[in-house]
Enzyme design. Structure first.
Site, PDB file in Angstrom:
ATOM      1  N   ASN A  72      -3.242   9.303   4.242  1.00 61.32           N
ATOM      2  CA  ASN A  72      -4.057   8.095   4.386  1.00 61.32           C
ATOM      3  C   ASN A  72      -5.523   8.493   4.505  1.00 61.32           C
ATOM      4  OD1 ASN A  72      -3.341   9.124   7.002  1.00 61.32           O
ATOM      5  ND2 ASN A  72      -3.958   7.207   7.948  1.00 61.32           N
ATOM      6  N   GLU A 117      -9.065   6.687   5.608  1.00 60.47           N
ATOM      7  CA  GLU A 117      -9.768   5.516   6.148  1.00 60.47           C
ATOM      8  C   GLU A 117     -11.214   5.471   5.673  1.00 60.47           C
ATOM      9  OE1 GLU A 117      -9.140   5.706  10.382  1.00 60.47           O
ATOM     10  OE2 GLU A 117      -7.140   4.837  10.166  1.00 60.47           O
ATOM     11  N   CYS A 147      -3.639   3.753   2.075  1.00 65.71           N
ATOM     12  CA  CYS A 147      -2.476   4.359   2.719  1.00 65.71           C
ATOM     13  C   CYS A 147      -2.017   5.627   1.994  1.00 65.71           C
ATOM     14  CB  CYS A 147      -1.316   3.377   2.733  1.00 65.71           C
ATOM     15  SG  CYS A 147      -1.633   1.833   3.595  1.00 65.71           S
ATOM     16  N   GLU A 167       1.006   6.429   1.191  1.00 58.61           N
ATOM     17  CA  GLU A 167       2.033   6.143   0.182  1.00 58.61           C
ATOM     18  C   GLU A 167       1.380   5.868  -1.175  1.00 58.61           C
ATOM     19  OE1 GLU A 167       1.684   4.855   3.179  1.00 58.61           O
ATOM     20  OE2 GLU A 167       3.614   4.323   4.090  1.00 58.61           O
ATOM     21  N   CYS A 213       3.615  -0.188   5.031  1.00 55.04           N
ATOM     22  CA  CYS A 213       3.077  -1.554   5.131  1.00 55.04           C
ATOM     23  C   CYS A 213       3.542  -2.387   3.929  1.00 55.04           C
ATOM     24  CB  CYS A 213       1.552  -1.517   5.218  1.00 55.04           C
ATOM     25  SG  CYS A 213       0.727  -1.207   3.643  1.00 55.04           S
ATOM     26  N   CYS A 249       2.164  -1.350   0.428  1.00 52.67           N
ATOM     27  CA  CYS A 249       2.806  -0.135  -0.095  1.00 52.67           C
ATOM     28  C   CYS A 249       4.235  -0.410  -0.544  1.00 52.67           C
ATOM     29  CB  CYS A 249       2.782   0.972   0.946  1.00 52.67           C
ATOM     30  SG  CYS A 249       1.133   1.689   1.137  1.00 52.67           S
TER      31      CYS A 249
END
Ligand SMILES: [Zn+2]
Length: 133
Positions: free
Chosen positions: A46, A48, A57, A59, A88, A91
């Site tokens: 991930n 940010e 993310c 994924e 999430c 994803c």
């Protein structure tokens, strides 16, 4: 279902990738390892952003990397995070669209498996390309 040896290899790769996760705001570090049909492992983390909404993310980063390498067929994904959380909603949709119904292994930061599930379990009755015809 992939065998235990492959599960362990995938979790180890996700744990290793997780060290490079860029999460200076949430400190919620995620590492992903995606196993292709031809047994290549592609990882993601991930990442940010200070504007939060631009964060991506692990994924989806792993999937984008795989697509960029020409990979189109997948067997499984291991996701390593604190507590071994599920992906999430965004994803889940991308995993379904690109990977189809694959095994999804959820492991905690120590590599302990919390659950082994699948795309269809996490996203039942998904919207997909079949709906566009
Ligand atoms: Zn996500």
């Amino acid at each position: 279902m992939i065998d235990q040896n492959k599960q362990n290899t995938l979790i180890a790769a996700a744990m290793q990738a997780r060290h490079e996760a860029y999460a200076p705001y949430s400190h919620f570090y995620v590492g992903v390892a995606l196993l292709t049909k031809d047994n290549e492992i592609i990882t993601g983390i991930n990442m940010e952003n200070s504007s939060y909404g631009l964060s991506v993310c692990a994924e989806r980063n792993a999937i984008a990397t795989a697509i960029g390498k020409g990979k189109r067929d997948f067997q499984a994904m291991a996701i390593v995070s604190r507590g071994g959380v599920t992906p999430c909603g965004a994803c889940r949709q991308v995993i379904f669209d690109i990977c189809g119904n694959i095994d999804i292994i959820l492991a905690d930061e120590e590599g302990k498996i919390r659950d082994i599930t699948s795309t269809e379990t996490l996203l039942p009755n998904a919207f997909g390309n079949k709906d566009l015809v």
